[in-house]
Design a protein around this motif. Structure first.
Motif, PDB file in Angstrom:
ATOM      1  N   MET A   1       0.833  -1.142  -0.098  1.00 19.84           N
ATOM      2  CA  MET A   1       0.006   0.112  -0.021  1.00 19.84           C
ATOM      3  C   MET A   1       0.896   1.189   0.064  1.00 19.84           C
ATOM      4  N   ASP A   2       0.357   2.329  -0.494  1.00 18.63           N
ATOM      5  CA  ASP A   2       1.254   3.344  -0.566  1.00 18.63           C
ATOM      6  C   ASP A   2       0.197   4.683  -0.796  1.00 18.63           C
ATOM      7  N   PHE A   3       0.501   5.842  -0.417  1.00 24.50           N
ATOM      8  CA  PHE A   3       0.071   7.137  -0.593  1.00 24.50           C
ATOM      9  C   PHE A   3       0.654   8.107  -1.615  1.00 24.50           C
ATOM     10  N   ALA A   4       0.206   8.386  -2.848  1.00 20.50           N
ATOM     11  CA  ALA A   4       1.029   9.137  -3.731  1.00 20.50           C
ATOM     12  C   ALA A   4       0.237  10.510  -3.892  1.00 20.50           C
ATOM     13  N   ILE A   5       0.890  11.368  -3.557  1.00 19.01           N
ATOM     14  CA  ILE A   5       0.561  12.989  -3.224  1.00 19.01           C
ATOM     15  C   ILE A   5       1.289  13.835  -4.282  1.00 19.01           C
ATOM     16  N   PRO A   6       0.688  14.629  -5.141  1.00 14.96           N
ATOM     17  CA  PRO A   6       1.274  15.684  -5.872  1.00 14.96           C
ATOM     18  C   PRO A   6       1.493  16.768  -5.263  1.00 14.96           C
ATOM     19  N   ILE A   7       2.759  17.222  -4.568  1.00 20.39           N
ATOM     20  CA  ILE A   7       2.853  18.498  -3.773  1.00 20.39           C
ATOM     21  C   ILE A   7       3.493  19.605  -4.260  1.00 20.39           C
ATOM     22  N   GLY A   8       4.052  19.255  -5.596  1.00 15.33           N
ATOM     23  CA  GLY A   8       4.336  20.624  -6.239  1.00 15.33           C
ATOM     24  C   GLY A   8       6.086  20.668  -6.094  1.00 15.33           C
ATOM     25  N   ARG A   9       6.382  21.734  -5.522  1.00 20.34           N
ATOM     26  CA  ARG A   9       7.946  21.966  -5.316  1.00 20.34           C
ATOM     27  C   ARG A   9       8.515  21.396  -4.027  1.00 20.34           C
ATOM     28  N   LEU A  10       9.365  20.936  -3.699  1.00 22.18           N
ATOM     29  CA  LEU A  10      10.140  20.275  -2.426  1.00 22.18           C
ATOM     30  C   LEU A  10      11.449  20.399  -2.651  1.00 22.18           C
ATOM     31  N   ARG A  11      11.933  21.437  -1.973  1.00 26.75           N
ATOM     32  CA  ARG A  11      13.637  21.491  -1.984  1.00 26.75           C
ATOM     33  C   ARG A  11      14.120  21.939  -3.195  1.00 26.75           C
ATOM     34  N   ASP A  12      15.003  21.182  -3.877  1.00 27.70           N
ATOM     35  CA  ASP A  12      15.500  21.408  -5.448  1.00 27.70           C
ATOM     36  C   ASP A  12      14.521  20.761  -6.304  1.00 27.70           C
ATOM     37  N   GLU A  14      11.203  19.813  -8.436  1.00 21.70           N
ATOM     38  CA  GLU A  14       9.816  20.401  -9.154  1.00 21.70           C
ATOM     39  C   GLU A  14       9.025  19.212  -9.596  1.00 21.70           C
ATOM     40  N   ASP A  15       7.696  19.457  -9.475  1.00 24.45           N
ATOM     41  CA  ASP A  15       6.716  18.597  -9.883  1.00 24.45           C
ATOM     42  C   ASP A  15       6.700  17.390  -8.954  1.00 24.45           C
ATOM     43  N   VAL A  16       6.722  17.461  -7.885  1.00 23.31           N
ATOM     44  CA  VAL A  16       7.122  16.323  -6.826  1.00 23.31           C
ATOM     45  C   VAL A  16       5.862  15.604  -6.722  1.00 23.31           C
ATOM     46  N   THR A  17       6.075  14.387  -6.518  1.00 25.31           N
ATOM     47  CA  THR A  17       5.182  13.453  -6.130  1.00 25.31           C
ATOM     48  C   THR A  17       5.664  12.799  -4.852  1.00 25.31           C
ATOM     49  N   LEU A  18       4.755  12.862  -3.863  1.00 25.06           N
ATOM     50  CA  LEU A  18       5.432  12.267  -2.385  1.00 25.06           C
ATOM     51  C   LEU A  18       4.753  11.129  -2.373  1.00 25.06           C
ATOM     52  N   ILE A  19       5.650   9.967  -2.314  1.00 25.40           N
ATOM     53  CA  ILE A  19       5.275   8.532  -2.206  1.00 25.40           C
ATOM     54  C   ILE A  19       5.219   7.992  -0.757  1.00 25.40           C
ATOM     55  N   ILE A  20       4.419   7.760   0.206  1.00 24.16           N
ATOM     56  CA  ILE A  20       4.570   7.180   1.274  1.00 24.16           C
ATOM     57  C   ILE A  20       4.033   5.690   1.453  1.00 24.16           C
ATOM     58  N   ARG A  21       4.844   5.016   1.859  1.00 18.91           N
ATOM     59  CA  ARG A  21       4.914   3.580   2.243  1.00 18.91           C
ATOM     60  C   ARG A  21       5.081   3.239   3.573  1.00 18.91           C
ATOM     61  N   PRO A  22       4.365   2.082   4.127  1.00 20.26           N
ATOM     62  CA  PRO A  22       4.599   1.841   5.565  1.00 20.26           C
ATOM     63  C   PRO A  22       6.094   1.792   5.945  1.00 20.26           C
ATOM     64  N   GLY A  23       6.540   2.707   6.938  1.00 18.74           N
ATOM     65  CA  GLY A  23       7.940   2.716   7.217  1.00 18.74           C
ATOM     66  C   GLY A  23       8.922   3.523   6.095  1.00 18.74           C
ATOM     67  N   SER A  24       8.505   4.179   5.097  1.00 20.22           N
ATOM     68  CA  SER A  24       9.199   5.053   4.497  1.00 20.22           C
ATOM     69  C   SER A  24       8.496   5.858   3.760  1.00 20.22           C
ATOM     70  N   ALA A  25       9.521   6.797   3.278  1.00 25.00           N
ATOM     71  CA  ALA A  25       8.756   7.913   2.090  1.00 25.00           C
ATOM     72  C   ALA A  25       9.677   8.472   1.251  1.00 25.00           C
ATOM     73  N   VAL A  26       9.377   8.865   0.008  1.00 28.65           N
ATOM     74  CA  VAL A  26      10.425   9.113  -0.846  1.00 28.65           C
ATOM     75  C   VAL A  26       9.594  10.282  -1.581  1.00 28.65           C
ATOM     76  N   ALA A  27      10.489  11.396  -2.244  1.00 28.55           N
ATOM     77  CA  ALA A  27       9.924  12.421  -2.965  1.00 28.55           C
ATOM     78  C   ALA A  27      10.492  12.185  -4.558  1.00 28.55           C
ATOM     79  N   VAL A  28       9.788  12.288  -5.503  1.00 24.18           N
ATOM     80  CA  VAL A  28      10.023  11.768  -6.999  1.00 24.18           C
ATOM     81  C   VAL A  28       9.776  13.132  -7.586  1.00 24.18           C
ATOM     82  N   GLY A  29      10.691  13.578  -8.280  1.00 23.83           N
ATOM     83  CA  GLY A  29      10.448  14.906  -9.220  1.00 23.83           C
ATOM     84  C   GLY A  29      11.865  15.184 -10.210  1.00 23.83           C
ATOM     85  N   GLY A  30      11.584  16.341 -10.852  1.00 24.20           N
ATOM     86  CA  GLY A  30      12.656  16.918 -11.622  1.00 24.20           C
ATOM     87  C   GLY A  30      13.626  17.615 -10.699  1.00 24.20           C
TER      88      GLY A  30
END
Length: 209
Positions: A1-12, A14-30
Motif C-alpha cells: 500500500m502507498d499514498f501518492a501525493i502531488p505536492i508541487g515543489r520540494l527543496r530542489d 519540481e513537480d514532486v510526487t510524495l510517495i509514502i509507504r509503511p515505514g518509508s517515504a520518498v519524493a520523486v520529481g525533476g
C-alpha cells in the motif's frame, strides 16, 4: 500500500510526487540534473501529507455515511498507522457496497465521463489522479450475476484500458458513481464526495513545499 501525493515543489525538486509507504517515504520529481528521488523522513512526510490525509478522511466519512456506516479517522501524525487504518476502512466499506450492488442483479453500463477521478487503485491512495483526472474516459461494466455482482468497472482512455476495479469493491463503486449514479442509492452521494475531494486536493496543490 502507498499514498501518492502531488505536492508541487520540494527543496530542489519540481513537480514532486510524495510517495509514502509503511515505514518509508520518498519524493520523486525533476531536479537540476533531471529526474531524481529524495528520501524523506517519515515525520516530515506526515507533516506534508497531513492536509491530504484530512481530505481523504473527510471523503471516506461521507462515503461511509452514504453506505449507512461511520468512519472514525485515526491520527495522521503516525502516517504509517494512518495509511494502514485507512486502507482497512476502504475494504470494510467495500463489503457494505458489495451487499448493495449484489441486490441489483444483472446490469450493463457504458458511459463517457467528462472527468473521471480515481482516488484509489487497489490498496493505494492515488491523489495524483484527483489532480490529473482521465478526461473523456469511457466507463463500462457488464454484471451478469443474479445474486452476486461479477466483473469489474473498466475505464478506457484513448482507446486503452487504464484501470479496472471489482464491482463489489469501494474503488469500483467510486468509478460507477461518476458514470451511472442512478444505478444504486448510495452512488449519487459518493459521486458528490468524489467531486469535493478532487476540488480539495486541487486547492492544496503546492502548499506542502
Amino acid at each position: 500500500m502507498d499514498f501518492a501525493i502531488p505536492i508541487g515543489r520540494l527543496r530542489d525538486l519540481e513537480d514532486v510526487t510524495l510517495i509514502i509507504r509503511p515505514g518509508s517515504a520518498v519524493a520523486v520529481g525533476g531536479g537540476p540534473s533531471g529526474y531524481d528521488e529524495l528520501p524523506i523522513p517519515l515525520e516530515e512526510a506526515a507533516r506534508l501529507a497531513a492536509p491530504y490525509a484530512e481530505a481523504y478522511d473527510e471523503f471516506l466519512a461521507k462515503v461511509a455515511e452514504a453506505l449507512g456506516a461511520a468512519y472514525a479517522p485515526p491520527q495522521s501524525s503516525d502516517i504509517t498507522a494512518w495509511l494502514e487504518a485507512h486502507v482497512r476502512a476502504v475494504e470494510a466499506l467495500g463489503a457494505r457496497w458489495a451487499a448493495a450492488v449484489d441486490a441489483k442483479g444483472p446490469f450493463t453500463v457504458r458511459r463517457r465521463v467528462a472527468r473521471l477521478y480515481i482516488p484509489y487503485m487497489g490498496s493505494s491512495l492515488t491523489a495524483t489522479y484527483l489532480l490529473y483526472p482521465f478526461e473523456g474516459a469511457v466507463v463500462s461494466a457488464d454484471n451478469r450475476g443474479r445474486t452476486m455482482a461479477i466483473g469489474s468497472a473498466v475505464v478506457e482512455w484513448g482507446g486503452v484500458v487504464v484501470y479496472k476495479a471489482g464491482l463489489r469493491t469501494l474503488p469500483g463503486a467510486i468509478v460507477l458513481a461518476q458514470a451511472e449514479p442512478d444505478l444504486a442509492p448510495p452512488l449519487p452521494r459518493i459521486a458528490e464526495a468524489v467531486a469535493e475531494l478532487a476540488a480539495r486536493v486541487n486547492s492544496l496543490r503546492g502548499t506542502g513545499a
